[in-house]
Design an enzyme around this catalytic site. Structure first.
Site, mmCIF file in Angstrom:
data_model
loop_
_atom_site.group_PDB
_atom_site.id
_atom_site.type_symbol
_atom_site.label_atom_id
_atom_site.label_comp_id
_atom_site.label_asym_id
_atom_site.label_seq_id
_atom_site.Cartn_x
_atom_site.Cartn_y
_atom_site.Cartn_z
ATOM 1 N N HIS A 97 0.884 -1.337 0.081
ATOM 2 C CA HIS A 97 0.040 -0.054 -0.055
ATOM 3 C C HIS A 97 0.799 1.292 -0.041
ATOM 4 C CE1 HIS A 97 -4.005 -1.815 0.437
ATOM 5 N NE2 HIS A 97 -3.275 -2.769 1.358
ATOM 6 N N ALA A 143 11.479 -19.195 11.194
ATOM 7 C CA ALA A 143 10.310 -19.403 11.294
ATOM 8 C C ALA A 143 9.365 -18.206 11.617
ATOM 9 C CB ALA A 143 9.677 -20.756 11.940
#
Length: 170
Positions: A97, A143
Site C-alpha cells: 500500500h 520461522a
C-alpha cells in the site's frame, strides 16, 4: 467366485512402489505447473494446496521446493532461485500500500515490487515475505519472520518482526 478371482488378479498386477509413484506424480504436477508459471524447473517440488495469483510472474529454479499451503500473490515478478527449501504456510506478497498521511487509506492505492530469493535459501514455516524483499544466496529465514523490502547480507540467518540479521555465517 468372480469377486475372489478379480481380487487375486489385482494382487498379481505390478504396482509401482511409493518412491516411483511419488516421482511420477511430481513429474505430472511439474509438467502442469510449467504451463502456467512464468518458468518452473523440471525437478522442482510443488507441495499440495498452493494458492497462487498471477502465476505467470512466478519463476522457480532447479531443485527448489514450495511448501504446503504456500500463498504467492505475484502482481510483480517473484524469482525463486535454485535449491530453495520453503516450509509450509509461507506467504509471498508483491503488492504494497502507498501510504500518504494526507489521503484516506482507501484512496492511497498500491504499488507492485518484485521479490527475489537467491540460491540455497531455507525459508521457515509461516514466514511472510513482503513486496520488494531481497533474500540473497545462502540465507536462512527463521520461522514466523516478516521480511520487509530490505537487502540482507548473503549467508546470514535472519528472523523477527521485522526481520533483521541474527547471525552472519561467512
Amino acid at each position: 467366485m468372480l469377486a475372489k478371482w478379480t481380487f487375486s488378479v489385482f494382487n498379481v498386477l505390478p504396482m509401482p512402489n511409493r518412491l516411483v509413484l511419488g516421482r511420477i506424480i511430481r513429474h505430472i504436477k511439474n509438467q502442469m505447473a510449467r504451463s502456467f508459471f512464468g518458468s518452473c524447473a523440471k525437478n522442482s517440488n510443488l507441495r499440495p494446496k498452493l494458492k497462487l495469483r498471477h502465476p505467470k510472474n512466478i519463476h522457480v529454479g532447479k531443485r527448489s521446493s514450495i511448501g504446503d499451503n504456500a500463498r504467492i500473490i505475484a502482481t510483480a515478478p517473484v524469482h525463486i532461485g535454485d535449491d530453495v527449501l520453503m516450509a509450509p504456510d509461507v506467504v509471498i506478497l508483491t503488492d504494497t500500500h502507498c501510504v500518504n498521511g494526507k489521503e484516506k487509506i482507501l484512496d492511497s492505492g498500491t504499488a507492485q515490487k518484485p521479490v527475489f530469493i537467491g540460491n540455497d535459501v531455507w525459508i521457515g514455516t509461516r514466514v511472510t515475505i513482503l513486496a520488494g524483499a531481497e533474500i540473497p544466496d545462502g540465507c536462512i529465514v527463521a520461522a514466523g519472520a516478516v521480511v520487509p523490502a530490505k537487502k540482507y547480507p548473503p549467508y546470514s540467518v535472519i528472523g523477527g518482526v521485522p526481520a533483521k540479521v541474527i547471525k552472519q555465517e561467512r
